[in-house]
Design a protein around this motif. Structure first.
Motif, PDB file in Angstrom:
ATOM      1  N   ALA A   1       0.619  -1.369  -0.029  1.00 37.05           N
ATOM      2  CA  ALA A   1      -0.192  -0.337   0.060  1.00 37.05           C
ATOM      3  C   ALA A   1       1.016   1.398  -0.507  1.00 37.05           C
ATOM      4  O   ALA A   1       0.540   2.795  -0.799  1.00 37.05           O
ATOM      5  CB  ALA A   1      -0.605   0.210   0.990  1.00 37.05           C
ATOM      6  N   TYR A   2       2.017   1.134   0.113  1.00 32.48           N
ATOM      7  CA  TYR A   2       2.568   2.581   0.645  1.00 32.48           C
ATOM      8  C   TYR A   2       4.037   2.550  -0.450  1.00 32.48           C
ATOM      9  O   TYR A   2       3.720   3.761  -1.235  1.00 32.48           O
ATOM     10  CB  TYR A   2       3.506   1.777   1.853  1.00 32.48           C
ATOM     11  N   THR A   3       4.471   1.998  -1.019  1.00 28.91           N
ATOM     12  CA  THR A   3       4.706   1.247  -2.523  1.00 28.91           C
ATOM     13  C   THR A   3       3.563   2.220  -3.657  1.00 28.91           C
ATOM     14  O   THR A   3       3.696   2.496  -4.543  1.00 28.91           O
ATOM     15  CB  THR A   3       5.105   0.109  -2.903  1.00 28.91           C
ATOM     16  N   SER A   4       2.521   1.761  -3.434  1.00 25.55           N
ATOM     17  CA  SER A   4       1.245   2.524  -4.562  1.00 25.55           C
ATOM     18  C   SER A   4       0.949   3.494  -4.347  1.00 25.55           C
ATOM     19  O   SER A   4       1.244   4.251  -5.480  1.00 25.55           O
ATOM     20  CB  SER A   4       0.097   1.327  -4.748  1.00 25.55           C
ATOM     21  N   LEU A   5       0.882   4.312  -2.969  1.00 32.98           N
ATOM     22  CA  LEU A   5       0.816   5.493  -2.604  1.00 32.98           C
ATOM     23  C   LEU A   5       1.235   5.797  -3.015  1.00 32.98           C
ATOM     24  O   LEU A   5       0.652   6.893  -3.739  1.00 32.98           O
ATOM     25  CB  LEU A   5       0.470   5.804  -1.017  1.00 32.98           C
ATOM     26  N   TYR A   6       2.019   6.009  -2.938  1.00 36.12           N
ATOM     27  CA  TYR A   6       4.118   6.475  -2.691  1.00 36.12           C
ATOM     28  C   TYR A   6       4.302   7.218  -4.438  1.00 36.12           C
ATOM     29  O   TYR A   6       4.324   8.221  -5.467  1.00 36.12           O
ATOM     30  CB  TYR A   6       5.423   5.765  -2.261  1.00 36.12           C
ATOM     31  N   HIS A   7       4.281   5.777  -5.106  1.00 34.91           N
ATOM     32  CA  HIS A   7       4.392   5.907  -6.896  1.00 34.91           C
ATOM     33  C   HIS A   7       3.519   6.573  -7.096  1.00 34.91           C
ATOM     34  O   HIS A   7       3.102   6.639  -8.558  1.00 34.91           O
ATOM     35  CB  HIS A   7       4.785   4.259  -7.134  1.00 34.91           C
ATOM     36  N   LYS A   8       1.819   6.356  -7.281  1.00 40.11           N
ATOM     37  CA  LYS A   8       0.963   6.250  -8.671  1.00 40.11           C
ATOM     38  C   LYS A   8      -0.272   6.722  -7.713  1.00 40.11           C
ATOM     39  O   LYS A   8      -0.466   8.266  -8.206  1.00 40.11           O
ATOM     40  CB  LYS A   8       0.096   4.920  -8.130  1.00 40.11           C
ATOM     41  N   HIS A   9      -0.823   6.910  -6.318  1.00 44.71           N
ATOM     42  CA  HIS A   9      -1.854   7.018  -6.257  1.00 44.71           C
ATOM     43  C   HIS A   9      -1.899   8.708  -5.781  1.00 44.71           C
ATOM     44  O   HIS A   9      -2.662   9.508  -6.114  1.00 44.71           O
ATOM     45  CB  HIS A   9      -2.810   5.865  -4.667  1.00 44.71           C
ATOM     46  N   LEU A  10      -0.871   8.697  -5.086  1.00 43.49           N
ATOM     47  CA  LEU A  10      -0.867  10.363  -4.343  1.00 43.49           C
ATOM     48  C   LEU A  10       0.069  11.553  -4.942  1.00 43.49           C
ATOM     49  O   LEU A  10      -0.619  12.108  -5.671  1.00 43.49           O
ATOM     50  CB  LEU A  10       0.612  10.278  -2.792  1.00 43.49           C
ATOM     51  N   PRO A  11       0.210  10.931  -6.060  1.00 41.95           N
ATOM     52  CA  PRO A  11       1.245  11.772  -7.370  1.00 41.95           C
ATOM     53  C   PRO A  11      -0.188  12.127  -8.285  1.00 41.95           C
ATOM     54  O   PRO A  11      -0.897  13.300  -8.384  1.00 41.95           O
ATOM     55  CB  PRO A  11       1.801  10.998  -8.012  1.00 41.95           C
ATOM     56  N   MET A  12      -1.612  11.140  -8.435  1.00 38.70           N
ATOM     57  CA  MET A  12      -2.715  11.153  -9.100  1.00 38.70           C
ATOM     58  C   MET A  12      -3.702  12.278  -8.392  1.00 38.70           C
ATOM     59  O   MET A  12      -4.498  12.997  -9.046  1.00 38.70           O
ATOM     60  CB  MET A  12      -3.286  10.556  -9.593  1.00 38.70           C
ATOM     61  N   LEU A  13      -3.939  12.217  -7.711  1.00 38.83           N
ATOM     62  CA  LEU A  13      -4.178  12.875  -6.430  1.00 38.83           C
ATOM     63  C   LEU A  13      -4.198  14.436  -6.731  1.00 38.83           C
ATOM     64  O   LEU A  13      -5.101  15.100  -6.211  1.00 38.83           O
ATOM     65  CB  LEU A  13      -4.568  12.484  -5.205  1.00 38.83           C
ATOM     66  N   SER A  14      -2.766  14.590  -6.250  1.00 36.86           N
ATOM     67  CA  SER A  14      -2.023  15.113  -6.634  1.00 36.86           C
ATOM     68  C   SER A  14      -2.202  16.122  -7.586  1.00 36.86           C
ATOM     69  O   SER A  14      -2.472  17.952  -7.420  1.00 36.86           O
ATOM     70  CB  SER A  14      -0.386  15.707  -5.833  1.00 36.86           C
ATOM     71  N   ALA A  15      -1.884  15.437  -8.732  1.00 38.71           N
ATOM     72  CA  ALA A  15      -1.960  16.297 -10.382  1.00 38.71           C
ATOM     73  C   ALA A  15      -3.883  16.853  -9.670  1.00 38.71           C
ATOM     74  O   ALA A  15      -3.551  17.906 -10.971  1.00 38.71           O
ATOM     75  CB  ALA A  15      -1.603  15.045 -10.682  1.00 38.71           C
ATOM     76  N   ALA A  16      -4.280  15.940  -9.797  1.00 37.91           N
ATOM     77  CA  ALA A  16      -5.817  16.453  -9.689  1.00 37.91           C
ATOM     78  C   ALA A  16      -6.535  17.607  -9.003  1.00 37.91           C
ATOM     79  O   ALA A  16      -7.228  18.046  -8.531  1.00 37.91           O
ATOM     80  CB  ALA A  16      -7.007  15.430  -9.482  1.00 37.91           C
ATOM     81  N   GLY A  17      -5.145  18.253  -7.788  1.00 36.91           N
ATOM     82  CA  GLY A  17      -5.951  19.446  -6.995  1.00 36.91           C
ATOM     83  C   GLY A  17      -6.347  19.120  -5.985  1.00 36.91           C
ATOM     84  O   GLY A  17      -6.667  19.283  -5.021  1.00 36.91           O
ATOM     85  N   LEU A  18      -6.582  17.676  -5.627  1.00 38.75           N
ATOM     86  CA  LEU A  18      -7.300  16.968  -4.614  1.00 38.75           C
ATOM     87  C   LEU A  18      -6.364  17.340  -3.560  1.00 38.75           C
ATOM     88  O   LEU A  18      -7.217  16.760  -2.079  1.00 38.75           O
ATOM     89  CB  LEU A  18      -7.938  15.506  -4.328  1.00 38.75           C
ATOM     90  N   VAL A  19      -5.440  16.218  -2.933  1.00 35.30           N
ATOM     91  CA  VAL A  19      -4.313  16.774  -2.163  1.00 35.30           C
ATOM     92  C   VAL A  19      -3.273  17.339  -2.479  1.00 35.30           C
ATOM     93  O   VAL A  19      -2.845  17.995  -3.402  1.00 35.30           O
ATOM     94  CB  VAL A  19      -3.938  15.111  -1.721  1.00 35.30           C
ATOM     95  N   GLU A  20      -2.649  17.604  -0.933  1.00 34.71           N
ATOM     96  CA  GLU A  20      -0.964  17.909  -1.226  1.00 34.71           C
ATOM     97  C   GLU A  20       0.058  16.729  -0.771  1.00 34.71           C
ATOM     98  O   GLU A  20      -0.681  16.737   0.517  1.00 34.71           O
ATOM     99  CB  GLU A  20      -0.682  19.736  -0.556  1.00 34.71           C
ATOM    100  N   TYR A  21       0.433  16.740  -1.211  1.00 31.20           N
ATOM    101  CA  TYR A  21       1.870  15.626  -0.388  1.00 31.20           C
ATOM    102  C   TYR A  21       3.177  16.085  -1.084  1.00 31.20           C
ATOM    103  O   TYR A  21       3.718  16.142  -2.174  1.00 31.20           O
ATOM    104  CB  TYR A  21       1.332  14.768  -1.864  1.00 31.20           C
ATOM    105  N   GLU A  22       3.740  16.228   0.292  1.00 34.96           N
ATOM    106  CA  GLU A  22       5.418  16.182   0.274  1.00 34.96           C
ATOM    107  C   GLU A  22       5.868  15.247   0.542  1.00 34.96           C
ATOM    108  O   GLU A  22       6.295  14.494   1.397  1.00 34.96           O
ATOM    109  CB  GLU A  22       5.982  17.146   1.094  1.00 34.96           C
ATOM    110  N   ALA A  23       6.811  14.172  -0.951  1.00 34.69           N
ATOM    111  CA  ALA A  23       7.291  13.140  -1.010  1.00 34.69           C
ATOM    112  C   ALA A  23       8.564  13.290   0.396  1.00 34.69           C
ATOM    113  O   ALA A  23       8.701  12.248   0.947  1.00 34.69           O
ATOM    114  CB  ALA A  23       7.998  12.626  -2.094  1.00 34.69           C
ATOM    115  N   GLU A  24       9.235  14.282   0.000  1.00 31.69           N
ATOM    116  CA  GLU A  24      10.464  14.103   1.263  1.00 31.69           C
ATOM    117  C   GLU A  24      10.087  14.087   2.615  1.00 31.69           C
ATOM    118  O   GLU A  24      10.385  12.908   3.501  1.00 31.69           O
ATOM    119  CB  GLU A  24      10.787  15.405   1.105  1.00 31.69           C
ATOM    120  N   SER A  25       9.137  14.673   2.713  1.00 31.71           N
ATOM    121  CA  SER A  25       8.568  14.620   4.657  1.00 31.71           C
ATOM    122  C   SER A  25       7.215  13.723   4.261  1.00 31.71           C
ATOM    123  O   SER A  25       6.959  13.329   6.122  1.00 31.71           O
ATOM    124  CB  SER A  25       7.129  15.972   5.200  1.00 31.71           C
ATOM    125  N   GLU A  26       6.949  13.269   3.534  1.00 34.14           N
ATOM    126  CA  GLU A  26       5.726  12.223   3.759  1.00 34.14           C
ATOM    127  C   GLU A  26       4.807  12.162   4.428  1.00 34.14           C
ATOM    128  O   GLU A  26       3.439  11.509   4.734  1.00 34.14           O
ATOM    129  CB  GLU A  26       6.585  10.378   4.624  1.00 34.14           C
TER     130      GLU A  26
END
Length: 113
Positions: free
Chosen positions: A65-90
């Motif tokens: 789940a962590y891997t798929s969130l990190y590489h796929k799901h969170l970037p897609m949600l971020s690109a859609a403007g639904l979340v803010e995600y900073e990979a460095e701070s997780e």
């Protein structure tokens, strides 16, 4: 659309459609919808906690789940403007910009008319 329509309107429409497409793609996946639901209740989450919540409780499932969130799901949600995600701070935060969802709801209303 008529030939007399200014090109800026066409460009605006194209951007709006692209934004709408990104939002629908983001909402199409159950894991991304569960992520938004979780963030709606908690406002912010650590990536590890979010992965634990989305998994069945086993360490292997949480790691997947962590891997798929990190590489796929969170970037897609971020690109859609639904979340803010900073990979460095997780850290993941539900965005206060509700425009992407408003566009979806407005479009759905227009389709229903």
């Amino acid at each position: 659309m008529s030939k007399d329509t200014p090109t800026s309107t066409s460009g605006e429409r194209t951007r709006a459609v692209e934004s709408l497409d990104r939002t629908f793609r983001a909402l199409a996946d159950e894991r991304r919808r569960k992520t938004l639901w979780y963030l709606d209740r908690h406002e912010t989450a650590d990536l590890t906690d979010l992965a634990d919540h989305l998994s069945d409780g086993s360490e292997d499932a949480a790691r997947r789940a962590y891997t798929s969130l990190y590489h796929k799901h969170l970037p897609m949600l971020s690109a859609a403007g639904l979340v803010e995600y900073e990979a460095e701070s997780e850290r993941v935060v539900l965005t206060t910009d509700t425009e992407p969802l408003e566009v979806v709801l407005d479009s759905m209303g227009k389709l229903a008319e």
